[in-house]
Design an enzyme around this catalytic site. Sequence first.
Site, PDB file in Angstrom:
ATOM      1  N   ARG A  74       0.931  -1.057   0.012  1.00 21.44           N
ATOM      2  CA  ARG A  74      -0.068   0.011  -0.004  1.00 21.44           C
ATOM      3  C   ARG A  74       0.902   1.203   0.043  1.00 21.44           C
ATOM      4  NH1 ARG A  74      -2.084   1.532   4.385  1.00 21.44           N
ATOM      5  NH2 ARG A  74      -1.266   0.123   5.835  1.00 21.44           N
ATOM      6  N   TYR A 216      -1.124  -4.173  -6.885  1.00 22.95           N
ATOM      7  CA  TYR A 216      -0.895  -4.444  -5.514  1.00 22.95           C
ATOM      8  C   TYR A 216      -2.047  -4.452  -4.586  1.00 22.95           C
ATOM      9  CZ  TYR A 216       1.969  -7.061  -2.212  1.00 22.95           C
ATOM     10  OH  TYR A 216       2.446  -7.962  -1.226  1.00 22.95           O
ATOM     11  N   LYS A 225      -9.325  -2.259   1.755  1.00 24.89           N
ATOM     12  CA  LYS A 225      -9.102  -1.116   2.488  1.00 24.89           C
ATOM     13  C   LYS A 225     -10.011  -0.014   1.790  1.00 24.89           C
ATOM     14  CE  LYS A 225      -5.847  -3.188   5.084  1.00 24.89           C
ATOM     15  NZ  LYS A 225      -6.268  -3.445   6.506  1.00 24.89           N
ATOM     16  N   HIS A 245     -11.020  -1.454  11.624  1.00 26.99           N
ATOM     17  CA  HIS A 245      -9.784  -2.253  11.365  1.00 26.99           C
ATOM     18  C   HIS A 245      -9.686  -3.347  12.395  1.00 26.99           C
ATOM     19  CE1 HIS A 245      -5.196  -2.199  10.218  1.00 26.99           C
ATOM     20  NE2 HIS A 245      -5.725  -3.066   9.505  1.00 26.99           N
ATOM     21  N   SER A 267      -1.154  -1.954  11.632  1.00 34.56           N
ATOM     22  CA  SER A 267      -0.724  -3.060  10.783  1.00 34.56           C
ATOM     23  C   SER A 267       0.652  -3.666  11.272  1.00 34.56           C
ATOM     24  CB  SER A 267      -0.517  -2.429   9.266  1.00 34.56           C
ATOM     25  OG  SER A 267      -1.720  -1.555   8.844  1.00 34.56           O
ATOM     26  N   CYS A 269       1.009  -5.786  13.853  1.00 33.43           N
ATOM     27  CA  CYS A 269       1.175  -6.051  15.205  1.00 33.43           C
ATOM     28  C   CYS A 269       0.793  -7.443  15.650  1.00 33.43           C
ATOM     29  CB  CYS A 269       0.230  -5.071  15.855  1.00 33.43           C
ATOM     30  SG  CYS A 269       1.095  -3.421  16.207  1.00 33.43           S
ATOM     31  N   ASP A 292      -9.252  -9.006   9.954  1.00 31.74           N
ATOM     32  CA  ASP A 292      -8.723  -7.596   9.786  1.00 31.74           C
ATOM     33  C   ASP A 292      -9.707  -6.556   9.489  1.00 31.74           C
ATOM     34  OD1 ASP A 292      -6.268  -5.968   8.656  1.00 31.74           O
ATOM     35  OD2 ASP A 292      -7.300  -5.978   6.570  1.00 31.74           O
ATOM     36  N   ARG A 385       2.729 -11.807   0.440  1.00 29.90           N
ATOM     37  CA  ARG A 385       1.620 -12.449   0.891  1.00 29.90           C
ATOM     38  C   ARG A 385       0.869 -13.629   0.526  1.00 29.90           C
ATOM     39  NH1 ARG A 385      -1.026  -8.227   4.195  1.00 29.90           N
ATOM     40  NH2 ARG A 385       0.599  -6.695   4.369  1.00 29.90           N
TER      41      ARG A 385
HETATM   42  O1  O2Y Z   1       0.415  -4.114   1.248  1.00 30.75           O
HETATM   43  C1  O2Y Z   1      -0.898  -4.158   1.097  1.00 30.75           C
HETATM   44  O2  O2Y Z   1      -1.393  -3.683   0.149  1.00 30.75           O
HETATM   45  C2  O2Y Z   1      -1.629  -4.926   2.161  1.00 30.75           C
HETATM   46  S1  O2Y Z   1      -1.844  -4.280   3.409  1.00 30.75           S
HETATM   47  C3  O2Y Z   1      -3.172  -5.228   4.458  1.00 30.75           C
HETATM   48  C4  O2Y Z   1      -3.426  -6.390   4.061  1.00 30.75           C
HETATM   49  C5  O2Y Z   1      -4.008  -7.093   4.812  1.00 30.75           C
HETATM   50  C6  O2Y Z   1      -4.265  -6.537   6.082  1.00 30.75           C
HETATM   51  N1  O2Y Z   1      -4.108  -5.540   6.458  1.00 30.75           N
HETATM   52  C7  O2Y Z   1      -3.242  -4.919   5.891  1.00 30.75           C
HETATM   53  C8  O2Y Z   1      -2.793  -3.494   6.454  1.00 30.75           C
HETATM   54  O3  O2Y Z   1      -2.058  -2.789   5.975  1.00 30.75           O
HETATM   55  O4  O2Y Z   1      -3.476  -3.178   7.469  1.00 30.75           O
HETATM   56 MN    MN Z   2      -5.011  -4.541   8.120  1.00 27.90          MN
END
Ligand code: O2Y
Ligand code: MN
Length: 610
Positions: A74, A216, A225, A245, A267, A269, A292, A385
Amino acid sequence: MNNKPTTRHKKLITWVENWARICKPDNVYWCDGTREEYDRLVKEQIVSGIATKLNEKTRPECILYRSDPSDVARIENRTYIASVKKENAGPTNNWIDPNELKKTMLALYEGCMKGRTLYVIPFSMGPVGSPIAKIGIELTDSAYVVINMHIMTRVGTKVLEALGDNGEFVPCMHSVGKPLAKGESDNGQWPCAPLDKKYISHFPETREIWSYGSGYGGNALLGKKCLALRIASVQAGDEGWLAEHMLILKLTNPEGKTKYIAGAFPSACGKTNLAMLIPTVPGWKVETIGDDIAWMKFGKDGRLYAINPEAGFFGVAPNTSKISNPNAMHACDRETIFTNVAMTEDRDVWWEGMGMDAPGKLIDWKGKGWEAGTATAPAAHPNSRFTARAKNCPAIAPEWEDPNGVPISAFLFGGRRPSTIPLVYQAFDWVHGVFMASCIGSEITAAALDLKVGLVRRDPMAMLPFCGYNMGDYFKHWVNLGTRADAGKLPMIFSVNWFQKTKDGKWLWPGYGENSRVLKWVFERCDNSGSAVKTPIGYMPTPDGIETKGLNVSADEMKQLLSVEQEGWVKEIEMIKEHYAIFGDKLPKELSDQLTALEARFINAKEYGK
Ligand code: O2Y
Ligand code: MN
């Protein structure tokens, strides 16, 4: 090919036609959500060279993708909340004027799908037809997105049927931003646009999502999200519910009594680990509802009911092992999409922290040869992932798809705090709990190469990157929910911290399955049986409140884990004042009053926890 609309929903058909005119794909394909469709797309992706089929014996029905090195996570600095007024995005979001942003992005979208197929993905966040679920339609030119959405959400014809001829949906527009010239192909390369052309945009007033340039995870699987948190948080704020979340777990005691607990953690943790935990306390059981995201509405009985809007796990691979999370390991035994992990010589997967040495030579996440001992970088990307089906997780609770949700007894809020924040404590009441939740965060470590080492990066309710509107208004929404409900029926609120360290940097608490000792106390507090003592920060377990039989933690360490250190808290209060200052007059008075009251309790207190 399903290239004709499989719905009579006029608004939806017009919307798809409009985007097809702009993006100019070679084909338009309406997804039906069938297994046959999933298998066909997977096969096409393998033939094209972008996906690699893994060993059918050791990883049945599993494939591996390697993304572009510029497209691995992200990207918060390319994520926008484009509300009409800047004030409505608030101080914690990137804001751009929606008209300006749409102009920029429309120029990028023009012809962006040439040489590709535009897939129309009807999806439901939550069980189809659940009163808490919502429908989204994602348009994308990425088959990777389609197959991931098949796992992460409920996709297809059944969703269009639930939508009917004029039902409400959240429009989600996505392109990888890499048109193909005539005769050109991706040639096995991950398509995406350069970083400065990537946009993950949210228009809260019109409930729209426009994403461009990244293929991605959270940037491209728009149900997660973007819809389930950023847009849904706006809807929840307007309509009086919660889009959070949070993991959701089911906890059963040795007598067979169950409680459902939701937990918000920033994220990285260990949310997935907690959601799938195997208790070390004999007779106790944890089952998973979600890892999540939680959507929660009040039921007729006045209690808060939660659903997991997702149908799979998009989990981080590194450090997932048979020790840290056997349930997650089993969830990705089969029918899993791996992204950016390493591949072994016999076409199985490997990542750092998998619990075994790299078996011989590997192909790393960049597609290059990799050998332990000589390698200078990890074989798997740190944000690699697995996309695994929830139904394949051995810990999944039988009721995980109950359309009415499960009644929540407790909220946990936590972060990574090496000092000051005790292992667990309970809020005095709802507003005090909201105050605690608004202050959670993690200490900035040297590893983050940040100049502000030692300071706390606050992540209120673990929603900092995901709240689609002004966080001060979001706090007020939380405060208000408490006034609408019968106090006795609201979830009890707890702060937890698994990450305290000794002065010489060792973990004080073993974590993982041992966290069940804390869950047991939480359960008992919700059941009016756990013993507690009142302190300036909240209710804390009495010395015998936490079950320590069989635990390899000394009495002195337990004392430290459950102490309230005046000096640390005086500093903490000053840091909370700085944190709260950014919200200006949007900070609810109820929360500034809580801070004043906390300070007063310390001034009046002589000594605690010693
Ligand atoms: O990096 C990403 O695109 C995924 S981020 C993510 C994926 C699953 C659960 N939580 C998260 C997060 O950043 O909180
Ligand atoms: Mn998450």
